[in-house]
Scaffold this motif. Structure first.
Motif, PDB file in Angstrom:
ATOM      1  N   PRO A  32       0.820  -1.218   0.000  1.00 24.14           N
ATOM      2  CA  PRO A  32       0.000   0.000   0.000  1.00 24.14           C
ATOM      3  C   PRO A  32       0.856   1.271   0.000  1.00 24.14           C
ATOM      4  CG  PRO A  32       0.077  -0.921   2.189  1.00 24.14           C
ATOM      5  CD  PRO A  32       0.771  -1.905   1.288  1.00 24.14           C
ATOM      6  N   ASP A  33       0.256   2.331  -0.519  1.00 21.29           N
ATOM      7  CA  ASP A  33       0.895   3.647  -0.498  1.00 21.29           C
ATOM      8  C   ASP A  33       0.774   4.287   0.877  1.00 21.29           C
ATOM      9  OD1 ASP A  33       1.624   3.953  -3.394  1.00 21.29           O
ATOM     10  OD2 ASP A  33      -0.536   3.601  -3.581  1.00 21.29           O
ATOM     11  N   ALA A  34      -0.263   3.919   1.606  1.00 17.32           N
ATOM     12  CA  ALA A  34      -0.485   4.456   2.954  1.00 17.32           C
ATOM     13  C   ALA A  34      -1.237   3.433   3.789  1.00 17.32           C
ATOM     14  CB  ALA A  34      -1.288   5.752   2.895  1.00 17.32           C
ATOM     15  N   ILE A  35      -0.939   3.436   5.076  1.00 21.76           N
ATOM     16  CA  ILE A  35      -1.657   2.601   6.044  1.00 21.76           C
ATOM     17  C   ILE A  35      -2.178   3.524   7.131  1.00 21.76           C
ATOM     18  CG2 ILE A  35      -1.517   0.708   7.704  1.00 21.76           C
ATOM     19  CD1 ILE A  35       0.921  -0.331   6.091  1.00 21.76           C
ATOM     20  N   LEU A  36      -3.484   3.508   7.345  1.00 22.94           N
ATOM     21  CA  LEU A  36      -4.112   4.310   8.385  1.00 22.94           C
ATOM     22  C   LEU A  36      -4.600   3.382   9.488  1.00 22.94           C
ATOM     23  CD1 LEU A  36      -6.312   6.534   6.049  1.00 22.94           C
ATOM     24  CD2 LEU A  36      -4.045   7.060   6.934  1.00 22.94           C
ATOM     25  N   ILE A  37      -4.200   3.668  10.703  1.00 28.46           N
ATOM     26  CA  ILE A  37      -4.649   2.858  11.837  1.00 28.46           C
ATOM     27  C   ILE A  37      -5.514   3.742  12.724  1.00 28.46           C
ATOM     28  CG2 ILE A  37      -3.972   1.422  13.785  1.00 28.46           C
ATOM     29  CD1 ILE A  37      -1.313   0.914  12.350  1.00 28.46           C
ATOM     30  N   THR A  38      -6.796   3.391  12.815  1.00 29.21           N
ATOM     31  CA  THR A  38      -7.754   4.186  13.574  1.00 29.21           C
ATOM     32  C   THR A  38      -8.323   3.342  14.704  1.00 29.21           C
ATOM     33  OG1 THR A  38      -9.559   3.518  12.109  1.00 29.21           O
ATOM     34  CG2 THR A  38      -8.369   5.523  11.516  1.00 29.21           C
ATOM     35  N   GLY A  39      -9.057   3.955  15.563  1.00 34.40           N
ATOM     36  CA  GLY A  39      -9.702   3.206  16.642  1.00 34.40           C
ATOM     37  C   GLY A  39      -8.761   2.987  17.805  1.00 34.40           C
ATOM     38  N   ASP A  40      -9.086   2.042  18.618  1.00 34.26           N
ATOM     39  CA  ASP A  40      -8.325   1.781  19.837  1.00 34.26           C
ATOM     40  C   ASP A  40      -7.053   0.999  19.523  1.00 34.26           C
ATOM     41  OD1 ASP A  40     -10.351   2.957  21.372  1.00 34.26           O
ATOM     42  OD2 ASP A  40     -11.468   1.067  21.427  1.00 34.26           O
ATOM     43  N   LEU A  41      -5.915   1.555  19.910  1.00 34.53           N
ATOM     44  CA  LEU A  41      -4.645   0.865  19.725  1.00 34.53           C
ATOM     45  C   LEU A  41      -4.393  -0.143  20.835  1.00 34.53           C
ATOM     46  CD1 LEU A  41      -2.358   3.855  18.679  1.00 34.53           C
ATOM     47  CD2 LEU A  41      -3.451   2.161  17.197  1.00 34.53           C
ATOM     48  N   THR A  42      -4.866   0.164  22.050  1.00 33.90           N
ATOM     49  CA  THR A  42      -4.627  -0.708  23.198  1.00 33.90           C
ATOM     50  C   THR A  42      -5.935  -1.014  23.910  1.00 33.90           C
ATOM     51  OG1 THR A  42      -4.314   1.045  24.837  1.00 33.90           O
ATOM     52  CG2 THR A  42      -2.378   0.414  23.545  1.00 33.90           C
ATOM     53  N   ASN A  43      -5.894  -1.997  24.787  1.00 33.38           N
ATOM     54  CA  ASN A  43      -7.073  -2.328  25.594  1.00 33.38           C
ATOM     55  C   ASN A  43      -7.249  -1.357  26.748  1.00 33.38           C
ATOM     56  OD1 ASN A  43      -8.170  -4.494  24.241  1.00 33.38           O
ATOM     57  ND2 ASN A  43      -7.278  -6.037  25.548  1.00 33.38           N
ATOM     58  N   GLU A  44      -6.186  -1.165  27.504  1.00 28.08           N
ATOM     59  CA  GLU A  44      -6.320  -0.409  28.748  1.00 28.08           C
ATOM     60  C   GLU A  44      -5.527   0.896  28.768  1.00 28.08           C
ATOM     61  OE1 GLU A  44      -5.124  -3.676  31.085  1.00 28.08           O
ATOM     62  OE2 GLU A  44      -7.008  -4.722  30.740  1.00 28.08           O
ATOM     63  N   GLY A  45      -4.804   1.192  27.696  1.00 31.22           N
ATOM     64  CA  GLY A  45      -4.051   2.436  27.636  1.00 31.22           C
ATOM     65  C   GLY A  45      -2.790   2.450  28.481  1.00 31.22           C
ATOM     66  N   LEU A  46      -2.260   1.275  28.788  1.00 36.94           N
ATOM     67  CA  LEU A  46      -1.053   1.177  29.599  1.00 36.94           C
ATOM     68  C   LEU A  46       0.189   1.402  28.740  1.00 36.94           C
ATOM     69  CD1 LEU A  46      -2.051  -2.027  31.598  1.00 36.94           C
ATOM     70  CD2 LEU A  46      -2.247   0.359  32.341  1.00 36.94           C
ATOM     71  N   SER A  47       1.224   1.965  29.358  1.00 32.53           N
ATOM     72  CA  SER A  47       2.468   2.248  28.628  1.00 32.53           C
ATOM     73  C   SER A  47       3.029   1.003  27.957  1.00 32.53           C
ATOM     74  CB  SER A  47       3.519   2.829  29.577  1.00 32.53           C
ATOM     75  OG  SER A  47       3.118   4.078  30.050  1.00 32.53           O
ATOM     76  N   LYS A  48       3.000  -0.132  28.667  1.00 31.88           N
ATOM     77  CA  LYS A  48       3.558  -1.357  28.088  1.00 31.88           C
ATOM     78  C   LYS A  48       2.775  -1.800  26.855  1.00 31.88           C
ATOM     79  CE  LYS A  48       1.141  -4.639  31.069  1.00 31.88           C
ATOM     80  NZ  LYS A  48       1.280  -5.742  32.011  1.00 31.88           N
ATOM     81  N   GLU A  49       1.468  -1.525  26.833  1.00 32.84           N
ATOM     82  CA  GLU A  49       0.657  -1.865  25.663  1.00 32.84           C
ATOM     83  C   GLU A  49       1.036  -0.975  24.478  1.00 32.84           C
ATOM     84  OE1 GLU A  49      -3.391  -3.448  27.888  1.00 32.84           O
ATOM     85  OE2 GLU A  49      -3.318  -1.382  27.192  1.00 32.84           O
ATOM     86  N   TYR A  50       1.239   0.307  24.733  1.00 34.59           N
ATOM     87  CA  TYR A  50       1.639   1.209  23.652  1.00 34.59           C
ATOM     88  C   TYR A  50       3.025   0.857  23.120  1.00 34.59           C
ATOM     89  CZ  TYR A  50      -2.396   4.247  24.150  1.00 34.59           C
ATOM     90  OH  TYR A  50      -3.671   4.751  24.158  1.00 34.59           O
ATOM     91  N   GLU A  51       3.933   0.464  23.991  1.00 34.94           N
ATOM     92  CA  GLU A  51       5.268   0.063  23.552  1.00 34.94           C
ATOM     93  C   GLU A  51       5.186  -1.174  22.656  1.00 34.94           C
ATOM     94  OE1 GLU A  51       8.241   1.580  23.811  1.00 34.94           O
ATOM     95  OE2 GLU A  51       7.135   3.234  24.716  1.00 34.94           O
ATOM     96  N   LYS A  52       4.373  -2.138  23.049  1.00 37.05           N
ATOM     97  CA  LYS A  52       4.203  -3.336  22.222  1.00 37.05           C
ATOM     98  C   LYS A  52       3.536  -2.979  20.897  1.00 37.05           C
ATOM     99  CE  LYS A  52       2.536  -8.052  22.091  1.00 37.05           C
ATOM    100  NZ  LYS A  52       2.034  -9.197  22.829  1.00 37.05           N
ATOM    101  N   CYS A  53       2.551  -2.100  20.938  1.00 33.79           N
ATOM    102  CA  CYS A  53       1.864  -1.666  19.721  1.00 33.79           C
ATOM    103  C   CYS A  53       2.854  -1.012  18.759  1.00 33.79           C
ATOM    104  CB  CYS A  53       0.735  -0.711  20.084  1.00 33.79           C
ATOM    105  SG  CYS A  53      -0.232  -0.193  18.663  1.00 33.79           S
TER     106      CYS A  53
END
Length: 61
Positions: A32-53
């Motif tokens: 793809p020329d672009a990838i858009l990721i919308t919606g919830d990235l994590t379940n609980e919004g924890l730092s470790k979840e964002y790092e894994k994401c």
């Protein structure tokens, strides 16, 4: 132009990495020329979840 939109990946306790692996393969195969990721990235919004994401989405070409 090819645009891929993904939504609500919910990295966290119920995240299924094997399913996400397949998504990465399918999206990268589309080249793809672009990838858009919308919606919830994590379940609980924890730092470790964002790092894994961050690590997971870096696998997209």
């Amino acid at each position: 132009m090819i645009i891929v939109q993904l939504s609500d990946i919910h990295v966290g306790s119920q995240f299924q990495e094997s399913v996400f692996d397949k998504v990465v393969d399918e999206v990268n195969a589309l080249k793809p020329d672009a990838i858009l990721i919308t919606g919830d990235l994590t379940n609980e919004g924890l730092s470790k979840e964002y790092e894994k994401c961050k690590k997971l989405i870096s696998r997209f070409d």
